[in-house]
Design a protein around this motif. Structure first.
Motif, short mmCIF file in Angstrom:
data_model
loop_
_atom_site.label_atom_id
_atom_site.label_comp_id
_atom_site.label_asym_id
_atom_site.label_seq_id
_atom_site.Cartn_x
_atom_site.Cartn_y
_atom_site.Cartn_z
N PRO B 115 0.25 -1.10 -0.06
CA PRO B 115 -0.08 -0.19 -0.21
C PRO B 115 0.57 1.44 -0.18
O PRO B 115 2.35 1.17 0.38
N ALA B 116 0.25 2.42 -0.04
CA ALA B 116 1.47 3.28 -1.04
C ALA B 116 1.67 3.97 0.77
O ALA B 116 1.04 3.71 1.23
N ARG B 118 2.87 7.55 2.68
CA ARG B 118 2.43 8.17 2.93
C ARG B 118 3.53 9.36 3.61
O ARG B 118 4.11 9.39 5.11
N ARG B 271 -6.26 5.74 -9.05
CA ARG B 271 -6.39 4.69 -8.34
C ARG B 271 -6.44 3.40 -8.15
O ARG B 271 -5.60 2.11 -8.01
N LYS B 323 -6.34 7.89 1.94
CA LYS B 323 -6.20 6.62 1.79
C LYS B 323 -5.65 5.33 1.72
O LYS B 323 -5.72 5.36 0.97
N ASN B 324 -4.37 4.27 3.11
CA ASN B 324 -3.91 4.47 1.40
C ASN B 324 -4.44 2.07 1.44
O ASN B 324 -3.67 1.88 1.86
N THR B 327 -2.19 0.70 -3.68
CA THR B 327 -1.07 0.29 -4.77
C THR B 327 0.05 1.23 -5.98
O THR B 327 -0.90 1.33 -6.65
#
Lengths: 384, 423
Positions: B115-116, B118, B271, B323-324, B327
């Protein structure tokens, strides 16, 4: 004249009822009016009170005042539960301040109780006798006390010369006699001399007087008349105090630091100057960039350090309260300059003093007067 | 350039060999004599314009952005004063500073199947957070990522001139003005990539208008950027009217979905696409002033009640992006107290500015602190201004003047800029 308006507390304590003799003329007028039941005062009867010159107090009146003052002093000592015999003027002032607390700012407007000599201006007693012949031989000069003083002074000079001649004759003449120390005093001013002589003198007269005094002092053996000379000199106010240099201490890490305070308008500040080497400044716990967002305030803080070229050397920890942003900055600047003194040499301290960094700014907010909108600003003037 | 570098290093040795070899090295010496002139500015400038190749040894030095990158990348997003400076100096110079370098190094090493991540830049006012963000965005741009750069989230929660109820969801409100400007800037930045990326879903705008699957994203963006209900106030906006007249693709203004929904659709699409394993692009979401998303807004509805942030379409969609749960990209954000509403001036930490809800939604994130200039960086900035002849006052060239500047600005970048502005 002002004294008559102020009901001195001594007389108040001594006797109740009217005491001032100057009011006598007015009261007699009033009583006359009351008796004749007139409503308005006719102009013929009304006297121009100002035309008579300053108030004239008779000798008996002054004596009576002195007696009243003494009695009043004893009463006051009794009231305060202290010894009437050893009641000094300071005790009197203290007691009056206690019994009559006053919120007035002007000290001269507060209730006072002083010896009548200090309150009533000195006046000359009548200068001639019953036959009209004056007492003093110099009465017809017009300034009898002044000329008598000059005569006295000259006779003293002649005395000293005679003394000198006698010493020379004996062979004991020497130039280096004890000098009168004149450093800490100054000559009486013209006004003060006038008060002393209880008569007016012109500026020429005054200059002549000073010249003669100087001539007296230029002679050797003038210490014979030291007491006489010093009677006509006043001590100088204490010279500008040597700047109190804060003592630099060392804290536990061995870093030298000094603390000092500063004030400006209503702000108070205190600064701890540390000899660390970083140039960090903290004001009231915040970064000074955050506390003083305006450039001008930061320039004020910077000025003492930049002037001495010590910008990056010190670490400042400041606390400040009261006032506005400009006065806080000014207070801090003064505190920084004072704290910096302990790290500087004598010559540098002198330059700082001359730059005006060490002078506290005496300007305070001026009071607003009634009848005006502000301290100076008047209400809008309307022609009709 | 290489010769310059070489001569710079060899200068020390050349002096030694001068007596031994005269003719052969003579030319080299002349080269040295000529090249030694630009040597002074290389102390604070570096020739390395690619953020990917910058490293610790470039710390404190300025690098110039190539103008080919500058125009598309930053139609918005730079601080106003900096934009003026760029116009004055005719060049855009960024300083290489530790926070930005740190984030870039993380971006290089991150695993994009997870996941991305932050990142959050925080610091006192004027310490260079937005500039660090732009530096990181420049890095992403050079790597060919899709850049979703929101210049200032605060602009979306205050001073809204037009607030329309959304036709997609009647409870929400649209902001056509902000959305269209943003879409236009987005298009400028990502022009070359928009034609390659295709939409994954079908978007129905009205009965007649719809965007099918597989159409290039560029079309979607164009629709949103062009088509918006023109109210009298918009019609009065001269620059907008001029642009509409000159735009070749515009074939008429019809009442279509508001551009805020286009924005939402765009965000969702990107996204989804970047999350897919076969995606050939990465997405970077750069938001400046992210604390606006969880603060309060000053926009009022017609009945004078305050608009809740959830009721704004743009904000709602942006929050979904933050929101993460996707990906293949990264989220870089900054805090900003300057534009924020109802926050005290002294607040600069994430806890204070994001608030409870914001912190919980952003959690976990990588906070990166952006401090004021260090000694070296300050020196660098000062030399840059001198070089650009920005400091005209004779005393500013002295050592004392430099100390004064350092004191007065307390080494804060924006303060220094402001002070030097009138010197």
């Amino acid at each position: 004249m002002a004294a008559s308006c102020v009901r001195t507390v001594g007389s108040f304590l001594g006797k109740c009822g009217n005491c001032s003799s100057s009011l006598n003329t007015v009261t007699s007028q009033l009583s006359r009016q009351v008796l004749s039941r007139q409503i308005c005062v006719s102009t013929a009867l009304k006297k121009n009170l100002a035309a008579g010159g300053p108030e004239k107090f008779t000798v008996e009146f002054i004596q009576k005042q002195v007696e009243e003052f003494d009695i009043g002093k004893r009463h006051l000592a009794n009231m305060m539960g202290e010894d009437p015999e050893n009641f000094t003027q300071e005790d009197i002032d203290r007691s009056i301040a206690y019994l009559f607390p006053s919120g007035l700012f002007e000290k001269k407007a507060r209730p006072l109780m002083k010896h009548p000599e200090e309150i009533f201006p000195k006046q000359r007693a009548v200068q001639w006798g019953a036959d009209g012949r004056p007492f003093h031989f110099l009465f017809y000069t017009g300034k009898q006390s002044y000329y008598s003083l000059m005569h006295k002074l000259y006779s003293k000079i002649l005395n000293i010369e005679k003394h000198q001649d006698r010493m020379r004759a004996k062979g004991l003449f020497s130039q280096d006699t004890k000098e009168i120390s004149l450093d800490t005093s100054r000559w009486l001013t013209k006004e003060e001399l006038e008060v002393l002589l209880v008569e007016t003198i012109s500026s020429n007269n005054y200059d002549r007087f000073i010249q003669l005094m100087e001539r007296l002092l230029s002679m050797p053996y003038c210490n014979m008349e030291e007491e006489f000379v010093l009677h006509y000199r006043r001590p100088l106010e204490a010279r500008s105090k040597k700047q109190m240099v804060p003592v630099p201490e060392r804290d536990d890490k061995g870093v030298a630091f000094s603390t000092s305070d500063g004030r400006r308008k209503t702000s108070n500040s205190s600064v701890v100057l540390r000899d660390c080497g970083s140039g960090r400044i903290t004001v009231n716990g915040q970064e000074y960039l955050h506390y003083f967002p305006v450039l001008q305030d930061r320039e004020q803080l910077m000025f003492p350090l930049q002037f001495m070229g010590l910008l990056g050397r010190f670490d400042l920890q400041c606390t400040v309260s009261g006032g506005g942003r400009s006065s806080q900055a000014g207070a801090l600047r003064l505190a920084i300059s004072r704290a910096l003194l302990s790290f500087l040499s004598e010559g540098e301290q002198e330059t700082m003093r001359q730059a005006g960094l060490l002078t506290p700014d005496p300007r305070v907010r001026e009071r607003k007067k009634p009848g005006q909108e502000g301290a100076r600003r008047k209400f809008t003037w309307k022609k009709r | 350039m290489a010769l310059h570098r070489l001569s710079f290093r060899l200068r020390a040795t050349v002096c030694h060999v001068r007596t031994l070899h005269t003719s052969g090295w003579g030319q080299q010496q002349e080269a040295v004599a000529v090249e030694s002139e630009p040597e002074p500015f290389s102390v604070f400038r570096t020739q390395e314009t690619d953020p990917a190749c910058q490293s610790e040894k470039h710390l404190g030095q300025f690098y110039t952005l190539p103008s080919a990158h500058f125009r598309p990348l930053f139609p918005h997003g730079l601080p106003y004063r900096y934009q003026q400076q760029v116009k004055t100096f005719n060049e855009a110079c960024f300083m290489v500073r530790p926070p930005a370098l740190e984030v870039i190094s993380y971006l290089k090493k991150a695993d994009y199947s997870k996941p991305a991540l932050r990142y959050l830049f925080y610091g006192v006012k004027g310490s260079g957070k937005t500039m660090s963000l732009c530096h990181a965005v420049h890095f992403c741009y050079t790597q060919g990522w899709v850049v979703l750069h929101i210049p200032d989230a605060h602009l979306w929660v205050k001073n809204c001139k037009e607030l329309l109820p959304s036709s997609y969801n009647s409870a929400r409100f649209d902001q056509p003005l902000q959305a269209t400007t943003w879409l236009r800037n987005f298009r400028t930045t990502n022009e070359h990539l928009l034609s390659q990326i295709k939409t994954k879903r079908r978007y129905v705008w009205t009965k007649r208008e719809s965007t099918d699957e597989g159409r290039p994203l560029g079309e979607l963006v164009n629709q949103g950027a062009l088509k918006c209900r023109l109210s009298p106030r918009l019609a009065a906006d001269r620059s907008l009217m001029k642009w509409i007249r000159e735009e070749p693709q515009l074939h008429g203004i019809s009442r279509v979905k508001s551009s805020s929904d286009v924005v939402g659709a765009l965000m969702k699409d990107l996204r989804l696409q970047s999350s897919q394993p076969g995606a050939d692009f990465r997405l970077v979401v750069a938001v400046d002033g992210v604390n606006a998303l969880w603060g309060r807004s000053t926009i009022k509805k017609e009945n004078k009640s305050a608009v809740d942030l959830e009721e704004l379409t743009l904000i709602h969609n942006l929050k979904k992006l933050m929101k993460n749960d996707w990906t293949g990209g990264a989220i870089i954000t900054t805090l900003s107290q300057t534009g924020s509403l109802y926050t005290p001036k002294s607040a600069y930490l994430p806890q204070e500015l994001l608030g409870e809800t914001g912190f919980d939604s952003m959690d976990p994130f990588i906070p990166v602190s952006v401090p004021n200039y260090s000694e070296k960086e300050f020196e660098s900035a000062y030399l840059y201004y001198l070089d650009r002849k920005w400091l005209q006052h004779p005393q500013s060239r002295t050592e004392d003047g430099k100390k004064e500047l350092s004191f007065l600005s307390s080494k804060n970048p924006s303060m220094l800029d402001r002070i030097c502005g009138f010197l």
